[in-house]
Design a protein around this motif. Structure first.
Motif, short mmCIF file in Angstrom:
data_model
loop_
_atom_site.label_atom_id
_atom_site.label_comp_id
_atom_site.label_asym_id
_atom_site.label_seq_id
_atom_site.Cartn_x
_atom_site.Cartn_y
_atom_site.Cartn_z
N ALA A 108 0.84 -1.20 0.00
CA ALA A 108 0.00 0.00 0.00
C ALA A 108 0.87 1.25 0.00
CB ALA A 108 -0.91 0.01 1.23
N PRO A 109 0.52 2.26 -0.77
CA PRO A 109 1.29 3.51 -0.79
C PRO A 109 1.13 4.28 0.51
CG PRO A 109 -0.73 3.76 -2.07
CD PRO A 109 -0.66 2.32 -1.66
N VAL A 110 2.21 4.94 0.95
CA VAL A 110 2.15 5.70 2.21
C VAL A 110 2.58 7.15 2.06
CG1 VAL A 110 2.39 3.68 3.69
CG2 VAL A 110 4.44 4.87 2.90
N ARG A 111 3.43 7.45 1.07
CA ARG A 111 3.89 8.83 0.90
C ARG A 111 4.15 9.11 -0.57
NH1 ARG A 111 9.40 11.51 3.34
NH2 ARG A 111 10.28 10.01 1.87
N VAL A 112 3.81 10.33 -1.02
CA VAL A 112 3.88 10.68 -2.44
C VAL A 112 4.50 12.07 -2.62
CG1 VAL A 112 2.53 11.09 -4.54
CG2 VAL A 112 1.81 9.30 -2.92
N PHE A 113 5.38 12.17 -3.61
CA PHE A 113 5.88 13.47 -4.04
C PHE A 113 5.72 13.54 -5.55
CE2 PHE A 113 9.21 16.20 -5.83
CZ PHE A 113 8.89 17.39 -5.22
N ALA A 114 5.17 14.65 -6.06
CA ALA A 114 4.90 14.76 -7.49
C ALA A 114 5.42 16.08 -8.05
CB ALA A 114 3.39 14.66 -7.75
N ASP A 173 6.43 6.03 -1.85
CA ASP A 173 6.93 5.08 -0.85
C ASP A 173 5.80 4.15 -0.44
OD1 ASP A 173 9.46 6.26 -0.81
OD2 ASP A 173 8.90 7.65 0.80
N TYR A 174 6.12 2.87 -0.21
CA TYR A 174 5.12 1.86 0.16
C TYR A 174 5.36 1.33 1.57
CZ TYR A 174 3.80 1.95 -4.72
OH TYR A 174 3.37 2.36 -5.95
N ASP A 175 4.31 0.76 2.13
CA ASP A 175 4.42 0.24 3.50
C ASP A 175 5.36 -0.96 3.58
OD1 ASP A 175 2.80 -1.66 2.26
OD2 ASP A 175 1.11 -1.43 3.64
N SER A 176 5.71 -1.55 2.45
CA SER A 176 6.64 -2.68 2.42
C SER A 176 8.09 -2.23 2.50
CB SER A 176 6.45 -3.47 1.13
OG SER A 176 6.79 -2.67 0.00
N VAL A 209 3.54 14.32 0.42
CA VAL A 209 2.27 14.20 1.13
C VAL A 209 2.12 12.76 1.64
CG1 VAL A 209 -0.24 14.28 0.88
CG2 VAL A 209 1.18 15.98 -0.28
N ARG A 210 1.82 12.65 2.93
CA ARG A 210 1.55 11.34 3.51
C ARG A 210 0.07 11.00 3.27
NH1 ARG A 210 5.20 8.91 6.36
NH2 ARG A 210 3.62 7.59 7.33
N ILE A 211 -0.18 9.81 2.78
CA ILE A 211 -1.54 9.43 2.45
C ILE A 211 -2.41 9.37 3.70
CG2 ILE A 211 -2.93 7.47 1.63
CD1 ILE A 211 -0.89 7.18 -0.62
N ALA A 212 -1.82 9.03 4.84
CA ALA A 212 -2.60 9.01 6.08
C ALA A 212 -3.17 10.37 6.40
CB ALA A 212 -1.72 8.51 7.23
N ASP A 213 -2.47 11.43 5.97
CA ASP A 213 -2.93 12.79 6.25
C ASP A 213 -4.14 13.19 5.40
OD1 ASP A 213 -0.92 13.03 8.09
OD2 ASP A 213 0.45 14.08 6.72
N LEU A 214 -4.46 12.40 4.36
CA LEU A 214 -5.64 12.68 3.54
C LEU A 214 -6.92 12.26 4.23
CD1 LEU A 214 -4.31 11.39 0.08
CD2 LEU A 214 -4.38 13.76 0.90
N LEU A 271 -8.61 9.38 4.31
CA LEU A 271 -9.54 8.77 3.36
C LEU A 271 -10.49 7.77 4.01
CD1 LEU A 271 -7.07 8.20 0.39
CD2 LEU A 271 -8.63 10.11 0.75
N GLY A 272 -10.11 7.27 5.16
CA GLY A 272 -11.01 6.35 5.86
C GLY A 272 -10.93 4.92 5.39
N ALA A 273 -10.05 4.60 4.46
CA ALA A 273 -9.89 3.23 3.97
C ALA A 273 -8.51 3.12 3.35
CB ALA A 273 -10.96 2.87 2.94
N GLY A 274 -8.05 1.89 3.15
CA GLY A 274 -6.74 1.74 2.54
C GLY A 274 -6.41 0.31 2.26
#
Length: 448
Positions: free
Chosen positions: A212-218, A295-298, A438-443, A445-448
Motif C-alpha cells: 500500500a502507498p504511504v507517501r507521495v511526491f509529485a 513510498d510503500y508500506d513494504s 504528502v503522507r496518504i494518512a494525512d488525507l 480517506l477512511g480506507a486503505g
C-alpha cells in the motif's frame, strides 16, 4: 442454475459499450450471460446516446431497457429491483452516483477511477459502511496476461523481496491528445491524468508488489498542449474544434468515425457536449508531463513518469528485488502515422492490431527475468482476448459471474483497491499544489 441478476447502467458514452455488449451477448470473447445477468434499466442526460444503444440492444434480440432520468436513480433501483448498477459517467460524478445507488439498495460496478478527490472517497466509504453494499472498480489492466505474468513472477518470489519499481508510461500524440479535447481537460472534472489515467498504473503497482502507498511526491506541468504552449511554439490561429478541419494531425474529425459520429456529433444538440475540442485551447488545467515518487508500506519505492505527447505508445516497468530483476516492456503503437483517409485509431489499447507496423518499434510485449548471478531469460506471456492488453474479456467474465476468489493472482479489485489507486493521485495533486511530499494518512480517506 445461476440466479439471473438485474442490472442498471448510468452513462451511455463510448465506454458503456463494453458492458452493454457483454450483457447482450455481443462482446468479443465473452460467452453469453443470459443465465446470470440482464440489463433492465438505464439513464443518461443525453437521450440521443440512449437511442443509439437501444437500437443495438433490440437488434441483439433483447428487450429495450427502461429509461430513467438522472434525478430518478433511486426510483430506478427500487422499481426495477436492481441487484447491480454499472456507472460509466465522467469521473467527477462517480461519488454522487455510487453513493445514491448504494443507499437505494444495489451494488455498484464503477469505471476507474473510483472518484477524483478525498471528499468523494470519504462519501463512498460512509455509504458502504451504512449499507453493507459492494463496490467493484474495474481495473481491466490487471487482467491483461502480460501484467498477470509479472504479478505471478513477483508472487512466486523469482526476484526476492521487492526493493524498487520504475514505471514509465508513454501516451502518444493521438491517444494522449484525446484527454485534452474533452471533459478530462479540466482538473475539476477528472482530477487530471494522475487520477483519471494513472490510477490504472498505480493500481498495477499496488497489486504487483502487494503493498500500500504511504507517501507521495509529485512534479509536473502542462508543457506541450494548451494555448500558452501553442503561442510559444508559434502555431498560429487554431480551430475551435476538429470536425471539418483538414491537414491538422491534432484535430479529431468526428464525422470520419461512424461510432463517434452517432454517439457524439449527431447528439450535441441534447447536452452541448463537444467531443473534439482543440488540444491547444485556452483554459486547460491538467498536466501533460508528470513525475511521481511513491513510498510503500513494504519499504519499496516507485519512480513513475507519464508523458502525454510521445511519438509512440506503451510502457516500461522495471521491478528490482533482493534476488534479481524483472522487466516488462510493451509497445501498443510504435508510431503515429495518419492513414490516407486522414484517420488514426484514438486508443490503440482498445483496438489491438489496428496500428501500422513500424520496423524499428513493432507492436510487442516482452517480460524478462534476470536473477543475480544468472543470465537473462524471457518469460512466456499467454494470449489475451480483446482490448486493454487482452484483459477485457477476462474482467467481464469475473465481473458478471461474481467470482469471489482469484487466487493466487487476486485480480478482483474491491473498494479498498480503488481507494489505494486514487490515493496516490489525490496525494500527488496535493503535492503539485504545495511542492511538498504528502503522507496518504494525512488525507484521512477512511480506507486503505
Amino acid at each position: 442454475m445461476a440466479t439471473q441478476e438485474r442490472y442498471g447502467l448510468i452513462g451511455t458514452g463510448s465506454r458503456a459499450g463494453m458492458y452493454v455488449n457483454a450483457l447482450t451477448g455481443t462482446q468479443f470473447g465473452v460467452e453469453p450471460l443470459d443465465d446470470v445477468a440482464t440489463l433492465v434499466a438505464w439513464c443518461d442526460v443525453n437521450p440521443g446516446r440512449l437511442d443509439v444503444y437501444e437500437r443495438e440492444v433490440v437488434a441483439s434480440g433483447h428487450p429495450a431497457p427502461k429509461r430513467y432520468a438522472a434525478d430518478d436513480i433511486e426510483r430506478m433501483v427500487r422499481d426495477e429491483q436492481l441487484d447491480r448498477v454499472v456507472i460509466t459517467t465522467p469521473d467527477f460524478t462517480h461519488a454522487e452516483f455510487v453513493t445514491r445507488v448504494l443507499r437505494a439498495g444495489a451494488d455498484v460496478v464503477v469505471e476507474k477511477p473510483l472518484t477524483i478527490d478525498a471528499e468523494g472517497v470519504r462519501a463512498i466509504g460512509e455509504a458502504i459502511a451504512e449499507t453493507g453494499r459492494e463496490v467493484i472498480t474495474t481495473f481491466n489492466y490487471r487482467y491483461s496476461p502480460r501484467n498477470s505474468a509479472l504479478r505471478r513472477l513477483i508472487g512466486d518470489g523469482a526476484i526476492g523481496e521487492v526493493t524498487s519499481v520504475h514505471f514509465e508510461w508513454a501516451l502518444d500524440t493521438v491517444h494522449g491528445a484525446d484527454y485534452f479535447r474533452r471533459w478530462h481537460r479540466y482538473k475539476r472534472n477528472s482530477g487530471g491524468l494522475l487520477i483519471h489515467k494513472a490510477s490504472h498504473h498505480f493500481d498495477l503497482v499496488n497489486w504487483w508488489i502487494g503493498a500500500a502507498p504511504v507517501r507521495v511526491f509529485a512534479s509536473g506541468g502542462l508543457r506541450f498542449y494548451g494555448a500558452d504552449n501553442a503561442r510559444a511554439r508559434g502555431l498560429g490561429e487554431r480551430p475551435e474544434r476538429g470536425t471539418g478541419t483538414t491537414g491538422d494531425p491534432f484535430a479529431l474529425d468526428l464525422s470520419l468515425d461512424a461510432r463517434m459520429k452517432e454517439l457524439y456529433l449527431d447528439n450535441e444538440g441534447h447536452d452541448g457536449y463537444l467531443r473534439d475540442r482543440d488540444v491547444f485551447d485556452e483554459g486547460i488545467t491538467i498536466e501533460d508531463n508528470l513525475s511521481v515518487l511513491v513510498d510503500y508500506d513494504s519499504g519499496a519505492t516507485m519512480s513513475y513518469s507519464l508523458n502525454a505527447h510521445s511519438p509512440w505508445e506503451g510502457y516500461r516497468v522495471t521491478v528490482n528485488g533482493t534476488e534479481g530483476r524483472a522487466e516488462l516492456e510493451v509497445v501498443e503503437r510504435g508510431a503515429v502515422l495518419v492513414g490516407e483517409d486522414g484517420r488514426v485509431v484514438v486508443d490503440p489499447s482498445m483496438h489491438p492490431g489496428y496500428s501500422p507496423e513500424d520496423e524499428v518499434r513493432p507492436d510487442s510485449e516482452r517480460l524478462v527475468l534476470q536473477r543475480h548471478w544468472e543470465g537473462a531469460q524471457v518469460v512466456p506471456i499467454p494470449e489475451g482476448i480483446g482490448g486493454h492488453g487482452g484483459g477485457d474479456a477476462f474482467l467481464l467474465e469475473h465481473l458478471f459471474h461474481r467470482v469471489q476468489s482469484d487466487a493466487p493472482l487476486g485480480r478482483i479489485a474491491r473498494y479498498a483497491d480503488g481507494v489505494r489507486a486514487v490515493s496516490v493521485g489525490i496525494a500527488g495533486n496535493r503535492s503539485l499544489e504545495t511542492g511538498l511530499p504528502v503522507r496518504i494518512a494525512d488525507l484521512e480517506l477512511g480506507a486503505g
